[in-house]
Each structure stands twice: as structure tokens, then as C-alpha cells.
Design an enzyme around this catalytic site. Structure first.
Site, PDB file in Angstrom:
ATOM      1  N   ASP A  80       0.798  -1.232   0.000  1.00 32.19           N
ATOM      2  CA  ASP A  80       0.000   0.000   0.000  1.00 32.19           C
ATOM      3  C   ASP A  80       0.834   1.287   0.000  1.00 32.19           C
ATOM      4  OD1 ASP A  80       1.024  -0.335   2.519  1.00 32.19           O
ATOM      5  OD2 ASP A  80      -0.861  -0.130   3.598  1.00 32.19           O
ATOM      6  N   HIS A  81       2.064   1.211   0.501  1.00 24.87           N
ATOM      7  CA  HIS A  81       2.834   2.449   0.652  1.00 24.87           C
ATOM      8  C   HIS A  81       3.566   2.867  -0.626  1.00 24.87           C
ATOM      9  CE1 HIS A  81       2.059   1.938   4.881  1.00 24.87           C
ATOM     10  NE2 HIS A  81       2.744   3.014   5.185  1.00 24.87           N
ATOM     11  N   ASP A 137       3.922  -1.131  11.552  1.00 23.60           N
ATOM     12  CA  ASP A 137       3.432   0.179  11.156  1.00 23.60           C
ATOM     13  C   ASP A 137       2.784   0.777  12.399  1.00 23.60           C
ATOM     14  OD1 ASP A 137       2.568   1.729   8.376  1.00 23.60           O
ATOM     15  OD2 ASP A 137       1.309   2.160  10.106  1.00 23.60           O
ATOM     16  N   ARG A 181      -1.240  12.503   9.952  1.00 25.34           N
ATOM     17  CA  ARG A 181       0.002  13.243  10.192  1.00 25.34           C
ATOM     18  C   ARG A 181       0.138  14.416   9.258  1.00 25.34           C
ATOM     19  NH1 ARG A 181       3.570   7.854  11.167  1.00 25.34           N
ATOM     20  NH2 ARG A 181       2.657   7.610  13.241  1.00 25.34           N
ATOM     21  N   SER A 225       6.601   7.275  13.167  1.00 26.22           N
ATOM     22  CA  SER A 225       6.367   5.959  12.596  1.00 26.22           C
ATOM     23  C   SER A 225       7.191   4.851  13.231  1.00 26.22           C
ATOM     24  CB  SER A 225       6.650   6.009  11.111  1.00 26.22           C
ATOM     25  OG  SER A 225       7.952   5.577  10.847  1.00 26.22           O
ATOM     26  N   ARG A 236       9.117   2.893  11.405  1.00 27.54           N
ATOM     27  CA  ARG A 236      10.171   2.489  10.462  1.00 27.54           C
ATOM     28  C   ARG A 236      11.503   2.282  11.186  1.00 27.54           C
ATOM     29  NH1 ARG A 236       9.491   8.310   7.627  1.00 27.54           N
ATOM     30  NH2 ARG A 236       7.388   7.532   7.758  1.00 27.54           N
TER      31      ARG A 236
END
Ligand code: MIC
Ligand code: SF4
Length: 767
Positions: free
Chosen positions: A108-109, A173, A461, A656, A658
Site C-alpha cells: 500500500d505504501h 506500522d 500526520r 512511525s 520504520r
């Protein structure tokens, strides 16, 4: 070309992992009984779910909130394409045949929004072919469900298919927390944490503090579920939820739709909360039934009393929660939060004054509806009801408009129900069912001119540069229906409750409050949900990582600690103010390197503000005195084997999950990150990757750090839980001072540091 096996119709899909859910529910009564015994008082929902998922089985001791590190056994793992690459590159090294718990990957990203869904998706497939093939084949090999590009945003797909009341899930995520909308404890983590659970090991979390939010009254008019979390963000700020789970309750909570609850939990990531959740109720039953999961309702109903907090907890919340907030939905005003931070809340009635005082551009250029937090059927229907009115009254929208449906199921259904057609009447661009502009995957025309401008969106965000890369874009977060109203009016200070618009005949028109079905009256429908089930036996499936690839790179183990105190470290950067993971490892154009550690390391800290010159990506190389870009200067230190440290402000690593934000400094040779305070996921990510994540024992010591200092860790050889570390600062004039550093490492985490990373330790244990 990409080839995916597809299952045809959603109504033919069996409920995923029903046996697992059954097994979880079977254990519930005895687990809750054991928890009651040790805790000795009525239980909150959060405590019930946590105690029901202890790795060691029935509770034998009561855990201390904010103190005890506890091992849990989550029921499932979820990963999105931008983080799954690193998570699975690590999992490959763990030496396992299959994942130990049901797991899924969602693409999706990586899909950019430009002209519209069909062309954008095709372009993304062409551009990211190598990565999607890697994710599809590695999923196939290790027994992981794979949702192909275009299937939807991870958290919507999760809510629609996998989330279940009382379950526990982790995901790579930060918005995994969306699952709280269906009564889960769902927590965002770095990839290394996901690897633990997929490898069949316990997952560790500090037992959270509990914040209770009592909702009274009911929503009406222009107010929506989004306003609840915008208000909570305003109250608690971006770090107010750190280390805590937020539990919502009260009549107001019960009155919200399930996807509305999902919105509230989803954006709970923005207050730093570990997660948020709601007790099992009718809205969840309705949603489970509508998404083909009557079987889950039947099971959940049998243990319904365990899937919500005890009555006395909700009657006397002050006795059970560490903090209690009360919000009356009947008097809550629509909010618009921003710019640049999601906790800067302004009620719609005060926007005119606020915007004028602060010089925010009043003209709205774009309205964007979508992202994991607001892309449900209900969101789209309510926003479309505003568009419909504008069209009917002959009002021409002043701003451009784009939507990203949350899943193919939502997209298909809103198309069938005429909602997309309504949006299109206003020239709306329908982008792919994906993150799109929310993660900087937006090829916005003219963004490179860096003009000061305002956009409004329904995302989570709004950090600087996040959506379009332009630092002068003022992004405001609000509900989908408010996005629609503001985009139509083309003004940030438009208040639909009191103001009117002028139509093409010059008449004044007042928009009526939004309306929209919570769930489609004709049921959900979809032709191709975009799911690929994994091979039964994946041992022969080949996973390809080309040695010359610029997108993927097999990982090499980080070196173990040499057992010595660190001496002679240089300061790479002292970051000032907000330093989110977007500042440490930017997304947008850099998402293409998420599977290639060396390449993505070229974005390390390029967004952080250097405290000594106020600039981003410009630091002094202490060896040459020349200024350079942060990654280049760090590479120069690394080449010479010179250790370095990074210093930061409050809530460092906010945002996030990440883990690139921790792996990049690790890869480039930064040894320690010393800050005033950390965001939870980032702190854990640093620990997992074998870094020192430390905090100033006295916050003011931040001021003592000068640009040309040298640093010695004088007692690292005595690194132990609960014991402060000492940092000797050697100033350029030869004077020295000592400061104390705090840490939260427990014994196991110190072993990660010693081994070089948590993964190194798994590998050692495997052999
Ligand atoms: C985000 O919203 O920032 C992301 C992109 O979804 C991240 C994960 C990532 O960086 O890939 C998150 O929130 O964890
Ligand atoms: Fe995707 Fe945005 Fe949600 Fe992150 S916040 S998962 S980028 S939609």
C-alpha cells in the site's frame, strides 16, 4: 509481469484463521480468572487482553504498570510493503521454515498518486516490480498471506478481515493500532519485533500505563469520530500517551460506529500511545456481520463479558486508570488540527482568528480524503453527502479534490452505490486504494516551487514536507466531511455551521450537516479483493535478491560490541526541536530504498535541524572542519573507524515504526543516540539494532553538548539494568565535564547490545 493468485469473491471467502480465534477464546475464561486472582480487583479491558496473552500462560503475579517488562504471545503479525522488506530480510536470517503465527503483507505504501487509480497502479507495478515480486515470493515461501498492490491500506484490510475483539496483534506500522476499533490490543512495532513473533518467540513490552477516556453524549451535526481523537490529541499532545494504552468507554463510546472507533484508535499513534481500544459492543457485531464474519460474532458473544472492562471500572474510572479524560460528544466541536503537528487543535469556530493571527494561508488548494484512519464506507458516504449538496446547489468547488478509498472492498462498494460518481461530479481524482499522499507518494504539480500554501486532509500526520515534499505546505488534519466543506469553500476559515457559500446564481447557500450510512445497506461487495494465499509447503519457493539491485540488499550482521568503553566519539549532529522518524529517515521518494540498507542510509537525518546553525542536512566534519551533508560526514567518520553520537530533543523518533531510522545510524557507525526523551517504538528499534538509546538524566545537560566536543563513555563495561551511565564530555579547549545518562535497558536488552543486535542473538541461539 506480476502474477498473483486471486480468490474471487469476498462472499466466498472463509473467515481467516477462525481456528486461531477459537483457540484464543477458549483460553479466555481461565486466563481472566487467574488475572483476577493476582490483580485482586475488577479489571479494565486492556488488562484482560494483556493478561490473556501472557507468554507464560495463566498469570501468577500482578505486573506493575510502567515498570514490569512482560513477555506476550500476540495472535498475529501484520506488515506493510515499506517495512515488510526489512522485516522479512531479517526474518530470512532467523533460519525458520514458516511463520509461527498467522501473518500478512500488504502492498500500500509504494503506490504514487498522480493522475488516478488505474494509471497510477500500473506505473507503480512497473516501477516496483522487483520489490513486489520479492514480497510476494517471500510471503509464499514462509506461509504469509499477501495482499497485492491496490488491495487496500493495511489497517483497513486488517479491520475488514482479521481484527477480532479481545485479540492481540503487532504490526510493522505505527497505525496497527487501528485494530482497537474492533476491541483488540494492536500495537505498532519495528520489523525486528515482528521477527521475534514470526520466529515463535515471545514479544516483550513494558506493561503499559492506562488512560481512560469516558465518552458521554452523542455525535451530531458536523462532528464526527475524527473530532474525538483531534480533541484527545490537543489535550494529551504528541507525547502525552507515551507508554500508555488508551481505553475508551461510556455511552458515547457505544454510540460510535466500529469504523469510527477505528479512526479514533488509528490516530492514537499521534499521541504516542502504545495503543487504544474499545470494549466489544453492538457496533462491532454489526461490522463483523457486514464483513462476512458472523462466525466471529458467535464466538465472541459466548465470552462477551471478558471482552469489555468490568462494570465497576467504567463506573469509577478514577480508581482504575492512571489518568481519566471525559469528553462530551454532544458539545464537541469539529476540529482542524495543524499545521505541521497533529496536536495543534483549533475548533472550527476559532479558525478564522487563529489563522489570521498566525498568518496561515487561508486559501485551501487541495482537499484530500483517505489514509488508514478515514477511508471507510461511512467516511466516504458522509463526505459525498456534502459534495452532493454542493453539486445540487450549483456551487463550484474552489479547491482540488482527491480521495483514496481504504480497500478494494470499500472502493467497489462505493462505486456500486454511486458515491464515486458523486465525487466525480466535482472533478475529484480517485486515487488507488493505498496510502498515496499521506506518505508523500503524491506527485503534486508545482510542489517543487515550494510556495506557501494550505491543504486540508483527513490523514493522521501533517509533519513538514510529509505529503508533497514542500516545507511551505501548511497541512491541516480534519474529518472527511470537513475536508469536503473546506475544499468546496476553498477557505480554511470557512465554518459550515454558521457560514454560507455563494452558488452560480449568486444565491447564498448553507450546507446541511453530513449524512451517510455507517455500513452499506446493500452489503459490501467486491470482485477481486486482491489476496494471495501462501503455498502449503513453501520450501521450494525461490526468493530473489539480485546482488546488483538498487532496491533490495541482503543484510549483513552488525558487529558485536567489543566489550570496551567507547572513547573519542564525535558529535554527528545535535538535533533541535521536533525530530520525527520523517526527519530521521524521510519517506516519499526514499521509500524506494526501504529494502536496501546502504542506499537508504543516504537519507539519514537529512531532515533534522542542526542546533548549531539552524539548518537541515548541514553539519561540520570535526576531522576536517568542513561542512557537509549528514550522511556524507558520517560515512567519512565510519571510513576512519571513528565512533560518533547523535543528540536530540524531546520525543525523538516520534511518528512511525520504520526501523530504518535506527538501522541507518547503526549501519553508518553511530553508536549512541542521546536525547531528552524518546518515542516508544523508536527507542525499542534502537535497542533491537544494538544501539545505545540513552536519555539525559538532567535534561539541561543537552545544553552542555557543543559542536566540537569529544565523548567518552567511561563505565559502559558496567552496563546494567537500572544503573546510570557516565558520559565524559571533552570540550575543544581541553576542559572536561561529566554527565549522567539514563536508560531503560533490561538484562535481555543489554544482551542485544552486546551481541550487536537482537537478531544476532537469535542467530546465536539457533546455532
Ligand atoms: C507512516 O504513516 O509514517 C508510515 C509510513 O505508515 C509508517 C511506517 C513506515 O515508515 O513505513 C508508520 O506509521 O509506522
Ligand atoms: Fe499509510 Fe498514511 Fe496510514 Fe501510514 S498513516 S499507514 S502512510 S495511510
Amino acid at each position: 509481469m506480476l502474477k498473483f493468485r486471486i480468490i474471487e469473491k469476498v462472499d466466498k471467502m472463509a473467515v481467516f484463521d477462525l481456528d486461531m480465534i477459537k483457540a484464543v477464546y477458549e483460553k479466555y475464561p481461565s486466563r481472566i480468572a487467574a488475572a483476577r486472582k493476582v490483580v485482586g480487583r475488577p479489571l479494565t479491558l486492556t488488562e484482560k487482553i494483556l493478561y490473556a496473552h501472557l507468554w507464560d500462560g495463566n498469570a501468577t503475579i500482578a505486573h506493575e504498570r510502567g515498570k514490569s517488562y512482560v513477555d506476550f504471545a500476540p495472535d498475529r503479525v501484520t506488515m506493510q510493503d515499506a517495512t515488510a522488506q526489512m522485516a522479512l530480510l531479517q526474518f530470512m536470517q532467523a533460519g525458520k521454515k514458516k511463520v509461527a503465527v498467522p501473518s500478512t503483507v500488504h502492498c500500500d505504501h509504494l503506490i504514487q498518486a498522480k493522475v488516478g487509480a488505474t494509471a497510477d497502479l500500473q506505473r507503480s507495478l512497473n516501477e516496483n516490480n522487483e520489490v513486489f515480486n520479492f514480497l510476494s515470493s517471500i510471503s509464499n515461501k514462509y506461509g504469509i498471506g499477501f495482499w497485492k498492490p491496490g488491495a487496500g491500506i493495511i489497517h483497513q484490510v486488517m479491520l475488514e478481515n482479521y481484527a477480532f475483539p479481545g485479540g492481540m496483534m503487532i504490526g510493522t506500522d505505527s497505525h496497527t493500532v487501528n485494530g482497537g476499533g474492533l476491541g483488540m490490543i494492536a500495537i505498532g512495532v519495528g520489523g525486528a519485533d515482528a521477527v521475534d513473533v514470526m520466529a515463535g518467540m515471545p514479544w516483550e513490552l513494558k506493561f503499559p500505563k492506562l488512560i481512560g477516556v469516558k465518552l458521554t453524549g452523542t455525535l451530531s451535526g458536523w462532528t464526527s469520530a475524527k473530532d474525538v481523537i483531534l480533541k484527545v490529541a490537543e489535550i494529551l499532545t504528541v507525547k502525552g500517551g507515551t507508554g500508555a494504552v488508551v481505553e475508551y468507554f461510556g455511552d458515547g463510546a457505544i454510540s460510535l460506529s466500529c469504523t469510527g472507533k477505528g479512526t479514533i484508535c488509528n490516530m492514537g499513534a499521534e499521541i504516542g500511545a502504545t495503543t487504544s481500544t474499545f470494549g466489544y459492543d453492538d457496533s462491532m457485531r454489526r461490522y463483523l456481520n457486514a464483513t462476512g464474519r458472523a462466525d466471529v460474532v458467535e464466538l465472541a458473544d459466548q465470552i462477551a463479558e471478558h471482552l469489555t472492562g468490568d462494570a465497576d471500572v467504567y463506573a469509577n474510572p478514577d480508581n482504575y486508570f492512571d489518568q481519566v479524560i471525559e469528553i462530551n460528544l454532544s458539545t464537541l466541536e469539529p476540529h482542524i488540527n495543524g499545521p505541521f503537528t497533529p496536536d495543534r487543535g483549533t475548533p472550527v469556530s476559532k479558525m478564522k482568528a487563529e489563522a489570521t493571527v498566525n498568518g496561515w494561508p487561508l486559501k485551501v488548494e487541495w482537499g484530500l480524503i483517505g489514509s488508514c484512519t478515514n477511508s471507510s464506507y461511512e467516511d466516504m458516504a458522509r463526505a459525498a453527502s456534502i459534495v452532493e449538496q454542493a453539486v445540487a446547489h450549483g456551487i463550484t468547488p474552489k479547491a482540488e479534490f482527491g480521495i483514496n478509498p481504504g480497500s478494494e472492498q470499500v472502493r467497489y462498494t462505493i462505486e456500486r452505490d454511486g458515491i464515486i460518481a458523486t465525487f466525480e461530479k466535482m472533478g475529484t481524482k480517485v486515487f488507488t486504494n493505498a496510502c498515496g499522499p499521506c506518505i508523500g507518494q503524491w506527485d503534486r504539480e508545482g510542489a517543487e516551487k515550494q510556495e506557501k500554501n494550505t491543504i486540508v486532509h483527513s490523514f493522521n500526520r501533517n509533519f513538514s514536507k510529509r505529503a508533497d515534499g514542500n516545507p511551505n505546505t501548511h497541512a491541516f488534519v480534519t474529518s472527511p466531511e470537513m475536508v469536503a466543506a473546506l475544499a468546496i469553500a476553498g477557505r480554511l476559515d470557512f465554518n459550515p455551521i454558521t457560514d454560507t457559500l455563494i452558488n452560480d446564481k449568486g444565491e447564498e447557500v448553507k450546507l446541511l450537516p453530513p449524512k451517510g450510512d455507517e455500513l452499506p445497506t446493500k452489503g459490501f461487495d467486491v470482485e477481486d479483493p486482491g489476496y494471495q494465499s501462501p503455498a502449503e509447503d513453501g520450501s521450494n519457493v525461490e526468493v530473489i535478491v539480485k546482488p546488483d539491485s538498487s532496491r533490495l540488499q541482503l543484510l549483513e550482521s552488525f558487529p558485536a560490541w567489543d566489550g570496551q568503553n567507547i572513547r573519542g566519539a564525535k558529535l554527528l549532529i545535535k538535533a533541535k526541536g521536533k525530530c520525527t522518524t520523517d526527519h530521521i529517515s524521510m519517506a516519499g521518494p526514499w521509500l524506494r530504498y526501504r529494502g536496501h540498507l546502504d542506499n537508504i542510509s543516504n537519507n539519514m537525518l537529512i531532515g533534522a535541524e542542526n542546533a548549531f546553525n539552524g539548518k537541515a542536512n548541514e553539519v561540520v566534519n570535526q576531522l576536517t572542519g568542513a561542512t557537509g551533508e549528514v550522511p556524507a560526514v558520517q560515512r567519512a567518520y565510519k571510513a576512519l573507524g571513528i565512533p560518533s553520537i547523535v543528540v536530540g530533543d524531546h520525543n525523538y523518533g516520534e511518528g512511525s515504526s520504520r526501523e530504518h531510522a535506527a538501522m541507518e545510524p547503526r549501519h553508518l557507525g553511530v553508536l549512541a543516540v542521546i536525547v531528552k526523551s524518546f518515542a516508544r517504538i523508536h527507542e525499542t528499534n534502537l535497542k533491537k539494532q544494538g544501539m545505545l538509546g540513552l536519555t539525559f538524566a538532567n535534561e539541561e545537560d543537552y545544553e552542555k553538548i557543543l559542536e566540537d566536543d569529544t565523548f567518552n563513555f567511561t563505565d559502559l563495561t558496567d552496563f546494567a539494568p537500572g544503573k546510570l551511565l557516565t558520559l565524559e564530555i571533552v570540550h575543544a579547549d581541553g576542559s572536561t565535564e561529566e554527565i549522567k545518562l539514563n536508560h531503560t535497558y533490561n538484562a535481555q536488552q543489554i544482551e542485544w547490545f552486546k551481541a550487536g543486535s537482537a537478531l544476532n542473538l537469535i542467530k546465536l541461539q539457533e546455532n
